[in-house]
Design a protein around this motif. Structure first.
Motif, PDB file in Angstrom:
ATOM      1  N   ARG A  70      35.584   1.016  69.781  1.00 33.68           N
ATOM      2  CA  ARG A  70      35.416   2.326  70.163  1.00 33.68           C
ATOM      3  C   ARG A  70      34.807   3.488  69.392  1.00 33.68           C
ATOM      4  N   GLY A 103      46.053  -0.926  56.658  1.00 37.31           N
ATOM      5  CA  GLY A 103      45.363  -2.348  56.629  1.00 37.31           C
ATOM      6  C   GLY A 103      44.575  -2.837  57.787  1.00 37.31           C
ATOM      7  N   VAL A 105      41.582  -2.047  60.802  1.00 33.36           N
ATOM      8  CA  VAL A 105      40.300  -1.414  61.138  1.00 33.36           C
ATOM      9  C   VAL A 105      40.509  -0.793  62.512  1.00 33.36           C
ATOM     10  N   GLU A 120      42.981   4.845  62.390  1.00 33.10           N
ATOM     11  CA  GLU A 120      43.346   4.766  63.892  1.00 33.10           C
ATOM     12  C   GLU A 120      42.220   5.327  64.917  1.00 33.10           C
ATOM     13  N   SER A 121      41.938   4.345  65.517  1.00 30.28           N
ATOM     14  CA  SER A 121      40.602   4.466  66.363  1.00 30.28           C
ATOM     15  C   SER A 121      40.510   5.877  67.172  1.00 30.28           C
ATOM     16  N   LEU A 285      49.402 -10.012  65.182  1.00 27.97           N
ATOM     17  CA  LEU A 285      48.566 -10.557  64.233  1.00 27.97           C
ATOM     18  C   LEU A 285      48.509  -9.270  63.011  1.00 27.97           C
ATOM     19  N   ASN A 286      48.850  -8.306  63.481  1.00 24.02           N
ATOM     20  CA  ASN A 286      48.834  -7.159  62.335  1.00 24.02           C
ATOM     21  C   ASN A 286      49.790  -7.397  61.312  1.00 24.02           C
TER      22      ASN A 286
END
Ligand SMILES: N[C@@H](CCC(=O)N[C@@H](CS)C(=O)NCC(=O)O)C(=O)O
Length: 289
Positions: A70, A103, A105, A120-121, A285-286
């Motif tokens: 994004r 942690g 991206v 935070e995108s 997975l975070n």
């Protein structure tokens, strides 16, 4: 300056070379957009910044993360010069946790603003839209000024993060075939919000004639949805149910920014193969929550 095929070529080449490296420790590489061989790799983002870099963008190796995609699309749409640092490892290395304590991206850092860091995108994308006109006079905006449009964009984007993506992954990860139909319908119900938004705005984009953050926010997930659900579930969105949505997706996919943020079908399948093989729940997975 818009898309530069040479940059994409260099990027692809570096990714191939990287794929051949026999180790998987933290890697930091820099690409400068617009490309400048003199400045590429001219500093180490793990220890500091380069004051001449307008924006540092932190992403996953190969820019595979849909959230980071994004921010990448916004940087490209606004024609902002930036460099890109790929951060690998899970959990993330200490130097990166100092940049983004969560942690994750994407993150961006702006040397000219006393190394301000944004993560935070959704917040990165809004920041870039707010920052771009003031910093370099970006030719376009993806975030309209009026309060109603801004609220609508945020509501659509909130729906994407808090409702839709969860249904998509739950369907994809489901291993009990009996439940597939029910889960696909739940996902479709979440997606119908966008079919409705396109009807309401008159299209061709979510907010009408202008390509905005509402489009950006959703696009990386739809690319991954189409490829992964077709491959793993033999599932396709029906033209009858989603005529406007599918036309929206085709139109957006033709934009240079979106093409540059895309992954190959093989790469998407490789990534989701990994998810489907493990006992994965959404967001699982975070490790740096
Ligand atoms: N809410 C975050 C989600 C970002 C996210 O989950 N990114 C993943 C990569 S796609 C990440 O960095 N996860 C941390 C990890 O894998 O250690 C955003 O919108 O930026």
């Amino acid at each position: 300056m818009r898309s530069i095929p040479l940059q994409a070529g260099i990027l692809a080449l570096l990714q191939i070379v990287d794929g051949l490296l026999p180790f998987s420790t933290t890697k930091t590489r820099h690409y400068l957009f617009p490309a400048s061989p003199l400045r590429m790799g001219g500093y180490d983002a793990t220890v500091g910044t380069n004051p001449s870099t307008p924006i540092q963008f932190f992403t996953t190796p190969g820019n595979t993360c849909p959230y980071a995609a994004r921010t990448f699309i916004v940087l490209k749409e606004l024609d902002l010069p930036f460099d890109m640092t790929e951060v690998s490892g899970r959990p993330k290395p200490d130097w990166y946790l100092k940049i983004n304590p969560r942690g994750k991206v994407p993150a961006i850092r702006v040397p000219a603003l006393e190394n301000e860091v944004i993560y935070e995108s959704a917040i990165c994308c809004e920041f870039l839209c707010d920052h771009a006109p003031a910093s370099i006079g970006a030719p376009t905006t993806l975030l309209p000024d009026d309060s109603v449009s801004r609220a609508r964009i945020r509501l659509l984007n909130d729906h994407c993060d808090n409702v839709f993506t969860k249904t998509q992954f739950t369907f994809l990860m489901n291993k009990d075939e009996v439940k597939d139909r029910e889960l696909s319908l739940e996902m479709e119900n979440a997606l119908l919000v966008y079919e409705e938004a396109l009807k309401r705005s008159g299209g061709p984009f979510m907010m009408g004639k202008q390509f905005t953050l509402a489009d950006v926010h959703l696009l990386p997930f739809i690319l991954r949805l189409k490829v992964s659900l077709y491959h793993f579930k033999n599932y396709e969105l029906s033209l009858e149910k989603f005529p406007k949505f599918l036309a929206w997706y085709d139109l957006c996919s033709q934009r240079e920014s979106v093409k540059e943020a895309s992954l190959t079908e093989e790469k998407i399948i490789e990534i989701y193969e990994m998810f489907t093989k493990m006992d994965y729940s959404f967001g699982g997975l975070n490790r740096n929550k």
